[in-house]
Design a protein around this motif. Structure first.
Motif, short mmCIF file in Angstrom:
data_model
loop_
_atom_site.label_atom_id
_atom_site.label_comp_id
_atom_site.label_asym_id
_atom_site.label_seq_id
_atom_site.Cartn_x
_atom_site.Cartn_y
_atom_site.Cartn_z
N LYS A 140 0.87 -1.17 0.00
CA LYS A 140 0.00 0.00 0.00
C LYS A 140 0.90 1.22 0.00
CE LYS A 140 -4.03 -1.55 2.53
NZ LYS A 140 -4.71 -1.50 3.81
N PRO A 141 0.85 2.04 -1.01
CA PRO A 141 1.72 3.20 -0.99
C PRO A 141 1.33 4.10 0.18
CG PRO A 141 0.13 3.37 -2.76
CD PRO A 141 -0.01 2.00 -2.20
N PRO A 142 2.32 4.73 0.77
CA PRO A 142 1.99 5.60 1.90
C PRO A 142 1.03 6.69 1.44
CG PRO A 142 4.25 5.92 1.21
CD PRO A 142 3.74 4.73 0.48
N PRO A 143 0.11 7.07 2.27
CA PRO A 143 -0.91 8.03 1.82
C PRO A 143 -0.27 9.34 1.40
CG PRO A 143 -0.96 7.80 4.17
CD PRO A 143 -0.03 6.77 3.68
N VAL A 144 -0.82 9.91 0.38
CA VAL A 144 -0.28 11.18 -0.10
C VAL A 144 -0.69 12.27 0.87
CG1 VAL A 144 -0.39 12.86 -1.94
CG2 VAL A 144 -0.40 10.43 -2.47
N ILE A 145 0.30 12.99 1.33
CA ILE A 145 -0.01 14.05 2.28
C ILE A 145 -0.49 15.26 1.49
CG2 ILE A 145 0.96 15.51 4.05
CD1 ILE A 145 3.04 13.29 4.44
N PRO A 146 -1.66 15.75 1.78
CA PRO A 146 -2.16 16.86 0.97
C PRO A 146 -1.35 18.12 1.21
CG PRO A 146 -3.58 16.45 2.84
CD PRO A 146 -2.56 15.38 2.86
N LYS A 147 -1.29 18.93 0.19
CA LYS A 147 -0.47 20.13 0.33
C LYS A 147 -1.26 21.17 1.11
CE LYS A 147 -1.90 22.71 -3.54
NZ LYS A 147 -2.21 23.15 -4.58
N GLU A 148 -0.52 22.13 1.60
CA GLU A 148 -1.17 23.14 2.41
C GLU A 148 -1.92 24.13 1.53
OE1 GLU A 148 2.55 23.99 4.49
OE2 GLU A 148 1.33 23.81 6.28
N GLU A 149 -2.95 24.66 2.08
CA GLU A 149 -3.77 25.60 1.32
C GLU A 149 -2.93 26.80 0.93
OE1 GLU A 149 -6.99 25.60 0.36
OE2 GLU A 149 -6.79 23.47 0.82
N ASN A 150 -3.31 27.38 -0.19
CA ASN A 150 -2.64 28.62 -0.58
C ASN A 150 -2.91 29.68 0.45
OD1 ASN A 150 -1.97 27.31 -2.85
ND2 ASN A 150 -3.55 28.23 -4.12
N GLY A 151 -1.88 30.31 0.88
CA GLY A 151 -2.08 31.38 1.85
C GLY A 151 -1.74 30.96 3.26
N THR A 152 -1.41 29.70 3.46
CA THR A 152 -1.03 29.30 4.81
C THR A 152 0.22 28.44 4.74
OG1 THR A 152 -2.27 27.26 4.71
CG2 THR A 152 -3.43 29.19 5.56
N GLY A 153 0.91 28.38 5.82
CA GLY A 153 2.02 27.46 5.94
C GLY A 153 3.09 27.67 4.88
N ALA A 154 3.49 26.58 4.27
CA ALA A 154 4.57 26.68 3.31
C ALA A 154 4.15 27.45 2.07
CB ALA A 154 5.06 25.28 2.91
N ASN A 155 2.87 27.51 1.83
CA ASN A 155 2.39 28.23 0.65
C ASN A 155 1.89 29.61 1.00
OD1 ASN A 155 2.86 26.37 -1.39
ND2 ASN A 155 1.15 25.13 -0.71
N LYS A 156 2.45 30.18 2.06
CA LYS A 156 1.92 31.46 2.49
C LYS A 156 2.12 32.54 1.44
CE LYS A 156 1.92 34.54 6.33
NZ LYS A 156 2.36 34.80 7.67
N TYR A 157 3.29 32.50 0.82
CA TYR A 157 3.56 33.50 -0.19
C TYR A 157 3.57 32.85 -1.55
CZ TYR A 157 5.20 36.38 3.66
OH TYR A 157 5.30 37.10 4.81
N VAL A 158 3.32 33.66 -2.55
CA VAL A 158 3.42 33.19 -3.93
C VAL A 158 4.70 33.78 -4.51
CG1 VAL A 158 2.33 33.24 -6.19
CG2 VAL A 158 0.94 33.14 -4.14
N TYR A 159 5.41 32.99 -5.28
CA TYR A 159 6.68 33.45 -5.79
C TYR A 159 6.64 33.59 -7.30
CZ TYR A 159 8.46 32.55 -1.18
OH TYR A 159 8.67 32.59 0.16
N PHE A 160 7.22 34.67 -7.76
CA PHE A 160 7.37 34.90 -9.19
C PHE A 160 8.85 34.90 -9.50
CE2 PHE A 160 3.30 36.01 -11.01
CZ PHE A 160 2.53 36.22 -9.89
N VAL A 161 9.23 34.33 -10.66
CA VAL A 161 10.63 34.34 -11.03
C VAL A 161 10.75 34.85 -12.45
CG1 VAL A 161 11.30 32.41 -9.59
CG2 VAL A 161 10.53 31.99 -11.89
N CYS A 162 11.92 35.40 -12.72
CA CYS A 162 12.27 35.69 -14.10
C CYS A 162 13.77 35.51 -14.23
CB CYS A 162 11.84 37.09 -14.50
SG CYS A 162 12.85 38.39 -13.81
N ASN A 163 14.21 35.28 -15.44
CA ASN A 163 15.63 35.04 -15.63
C ASN A 163 16.42 36.32 -15.60
OD1 ASN A 163 14.65 32.41 -17.63
ND2 ASN A 163 16.01 32.16 -15.91
N GLU A 164 15.86 37.35 -16.16
CA GLU A 164 16.54 38.64 -16.16
C GLU A 164 15.48 39.70 -16.03
OE1 GLU A 164 20.27 38.15 -19.22
OE2 GLU A 164 18.62 39.47 -19.65
N PRO A 165 15.81 40.82 -15.41
CA PRO A 165 14.79 41.87 -15.38
C PRO A 165 14.50 42.32 -16.80
CG PRO A 165 16.85 42.62 -14.40
CD PRO A 165 17.01 41.18 -14.67
N GLY A 166 13.25 42.38 -17.14
CA GLY A 166 12.88 42.68 -18.52
C GLY A 166 12.17 41.52 -19.16
#
Lengths: 200, 551
Positions: free
Chosen positions: B240-266
């Motif tokens: 039995k595969p170990p149960p999948v741990i659900p991810k945290e809701e957006n806005g709490t815990g590890a997902n408290k912030y949203v991250y944007f990335v870019c390779n170079e400004p512009g």
């Protein structure tokens, strides 16, 4: 120097120092007279050392010297053409060096290690025929093991080419193409990145 | 051998007036003639390049006398080459210039977009926005970090500043912060940490629900097929595969912030997907360089669930959890919720700025680590910030479990508790004999304006500064944790047993003839003994039988 005001001369590195320093792990302390204790010694080394009557303590100063020597030897690089070999065998700076062109600067083969060449003799005769003995007398970066241990990036809109070494994290080499400016600096913790093969 | 004639080799070496044969030309007239011949030869143009030796020598000597380089005789050939090259350059000039402008021109074009104002922004709107803008003052932060020798060049900081401004106009953002820069093999990442206005993130969750329902539909179809084949099925695996741990809701815990990335400004900003606990757990086990392309696969063992964008997000989450710090007292808990005995023991999740914050002096900030606290929640072993028991079964699932054989009971997981929010740094464990943070003031010479700087030793590249009421965290580095020992990748798990080995499935050698006879005799003796006990009257018959059989 610890504060950029008072400078002290470091002794030159010896093979023994380098060998000892390679066994030490962990960060530098910041105090040149700090003494490390050998935590992991082979049985042979321990016997040898105790016979001599010396204690296995390594000073941070010698570790620093050995690390600098290792870094220079392993990843000290220069662009192709910056140094010339005279027919007498001595190596001089090329005062006519105008810098690499932009296309050349992006290639790893246009940079050389600034130490005694190791791989040069292993090249095939065909490759050797293309080399110019006055400029190509050093090892190029292309054949560094593991492959891909250098990153080449263009910064500042393409006016500066920056090479970073992944073996010694923190070694940065810069060159402005078509000018004489180049150089390398090291900012870092002074530890070799032995996990490199796993990280690529 | 008299004065050389032009057609003879060795002509140029002869210098009139210095040769040993001078006495052979007593006549000044013929010497003048010789000189004119010499000059005429020198002025003769070459057929291939159109230059003549006289002009070339004159130029070279002019250049040497002008510049007066040391050891001119050693580099005379190079000087000659340079002079020739200079002559030729004029013809090829136009082509060369066009070639070189292109790459830098392209780069500049991209950045140009940053410098243009967005459409429709009038002066009135600007005045309103100046009061509360989510845009962080990147240049100010850069100034403070520069005191410590950390940071990007002024040019790049300014470009980042403009890029963040562009991000804010595009997305509905409440707070924004320049998180840092992660270096990669081909390209680097510039990362912005962002919090949305409430209610802006519903689109994503809808998409995820749709995919989940689709998955359930598939599962039902598969069950029907299995029932048909039940008779012929090979033994079902008890894994039995170990149960999948659900991810945290957006806005709490590890997902408290949203991250944007870019390779170079512009370049356009890309949003990173929220992180799942499985990704964090896996990211702890591997150590890989980033290539700079978000869609690159991450080849590793144990296999990472996702591509580089997910790995990047997981590392950002780990770094944030471990190194986001602030001076003590800057944030405080909201006072209304004081219960620590909530279910799950999650502790306090939220904090708010303390309006009565009294900044400590820089000397105090540097001396002891207890003056700093973490305001990023730490991530538990499970991969979440708030522990969740994955074995809380709903009623339906319990019924199913009773029917199935319970081959393996899941071990009771102990509730994982991490350090609560806002713990001081003095509680951080060091690595071997190194403290987790190194603190120093930016300058010892001017203590009035010094800034307290903290460097993390566990995540090399994470820095924090504090000066009066201002503080900030930033990260510049490769994105890996520091470990003095070498990285040992996890070994693959042992090969699974294909079948349970028991007496039925174990191979044994076929018994030899003697063994078979001995076995036969032994069983018959046993039978005979049994019969003896039951019927003592048939002793004779048994004896006869034994005799017969023994033959």
């Amino acid at each position: 120097s610890l504060n950029c005001v008072e400078w002290s001369l470091l002794p030159p590195a010896t093979e023994e120092m380098v060998a000892q320093a390679e066994q030490l792990k962990g960060r530098f302390q910041g105090d040149p007279s700090f003494e490390y204790e050998y935590t992991e010694i082979n049985a042979e080394d321990a016997e040898r050392l105790f016979e001599d009557g010396k204690e296995p303590m390594v000073k941070e100063e010698s570790r620093l010297v050995a690390t600098i020597e290792q870094i220079d030897r392993a990843v000290g690089i220069i662009p192709r053409g910056a140094f010339l070999k005279t027919p007498l065998g001595s190596v001089r700076e090329n005062r006519n060096f105008e810098g690499l062109s932009l296309t050349e600067a992006k290639k790893l083969s246009s940079y050389f290690h600034f130490t005694e060449p190791v791989n040069l003799k292993n090249k095939t005769l065909l490759e050797k025929a293309d080399l110019d003995p006055s400029t190509d007398f050093l090892d190029s970066l292309e054949h560094d093991i593991p492959q891909g241990s250098w990153t080449v990036q263009l910064e500042k809109g393409g006016t500066v080419v920056v090479l970073r070494s992944l073996l010694w994290l923190g070694l940065t080499f810069y060159h402005v193409p078509m000018t004489k400016q180049y150089g390398y600096v090291y900012f870092g913790t002074g530890e070799k990145n032995l996990d490199l093969p796993f990280m690529l | 051998h008299g004065p050389y004639q032009p057609h003879e080799p060795g002509y140029g070496l002869y210098q009139p007036g210095y040769s040993p044969y001078d006495d052979q030309i007593p006549d000044p007239k013929s010497r003048m003639l010789a000189i004119q011949n010499a000059k005429a030869y020198l002025l003769k143009s070459s057929t291939t390049s159109g230059l003549n030796l006289y002009d070339h020598l004159a130029n070279m000597l002019t250049k040497i006398l002008d510049e007066q380089p040391t050891n001119a005789v050693d580099i005379i050939e190079n000087i000659s080459k340079d002079v020739k090259w200079a002559q030729l350059q004029k013809k090829m000039d136009t082509l060369r210039d066009e070639h070189e402008i292109l790459p830098t021109f392209e780069a500049a074009e991209k950045r140009k977009a940053l410098f243009l104002k967005a459409n429709g922004e009038g002066d009135e709107e600007l005045e309103e926005e100046i009061g509360e803008t989510p845009l962080p003052n990147v240049m100010e932060t850069a100034f403070y970090f520069e005191q410590a020798g950390i940071g990007l060049s002024k040019d790049e900081s300014y470009h980042v500043f403009l890029a963040l401004k562009k991000l804010i106009t595009v997305q509905p953002i409440q707070t924004c912060r320049f998180w840092g820069k992660i270096l990669g093999l081909e390209m680097n990442y510039i990362i912005a940490e962002v919090q949305y206005h409430e209610g802006e993130e519903e689109e994503e969750t809808e998409e995820e629900e749709v995919t989940e329902e689709g998955g359930k539909g598939m599962g039902e179809v598969e069950d029907e097929d299995e029932k048909k084949e039940k008779e012929d099925e090979p033994p079902k695996s008890t894994y039995k595969p170990p149960p999948v741990i659900p991810k945290e809701e957006n806005g709490t815990g590890a997902n408290k912030y949203v991250y944007f990335v870019c390779n170079e400004p512009g370049k356009p900003w890309v949003k990173l997907p929220p992180v799942t606990p499985a990704q964090i757990v896996c990211a702890r086990k591997i150590k890989k360089f980033f290539t700079g392309r978000l869609d690159a696969p991450v080849v590793s063992f144990p296999p990472f669930p996702g591509n580089e964008a997910n790995y990047l997000r997981a590392q950002i989450a780990r770094i944030s959890a471990g190194t986001q710090i602030s001076p003590i007292g800057f944030y405080q808990f909201a006072e209304e919720e004081g219960d620590e005995e909530e279910e799950g023991g999650g502790g306090r999740d939220t904090y708010e700025e303390n309006p009565d914050f009294q900044p400590l002096s820089v000397a105090e900030m540097v001396d002891s680590l207890a003056t700093w606290v973490h305001h990023g929640q730490s991530i538990l072993k499970q991969g979440r910030c708030v522990w969740l028991n994955p074995f809380q079964k709903s009623e339906e699932e319990e019924e199913e479990d009773e029917e199935e054989e319970k081959a393996e009971e899941p071990d009771e997981l102990q509730q994982e508790i991490g350090p609560p929010l806002l713990t001081p740094l003095s509680e951080d464990e060091g690595i071997q004999n190194i403290p987790a943070w190194t603190a120093q003031p930016s300058t010892n010479l001017i203590p009035q304006y010094a800034v307290a700087i903290l460097q993390s030793n566990r995540w090399p590249g994470a820095y924090a500064f504090a000066s009066g009421k201002k503080f900030d965290n930033i990260y510049f580095g490769w994105g890996h944790k520091y470990s003095p020992e070498n990285h040992t990748p996890a070994l693959p798990p042992p090969v699974q047993a294909e079948y349970p080995s028991g007496p039925e499935t174990t191979e044994t050698r076929d018994p030899t003839l003697e063994e078979e006879l001995a076995f036969k005799a032994a069983t018959e003796e046993a039978l005979a003994a049994a019969e003896d006990e039951e019927d003592e009257e048939d002793v004779v018959e048994d004896d006869e039988e034994e005799e017969e059989e023994e033959d």
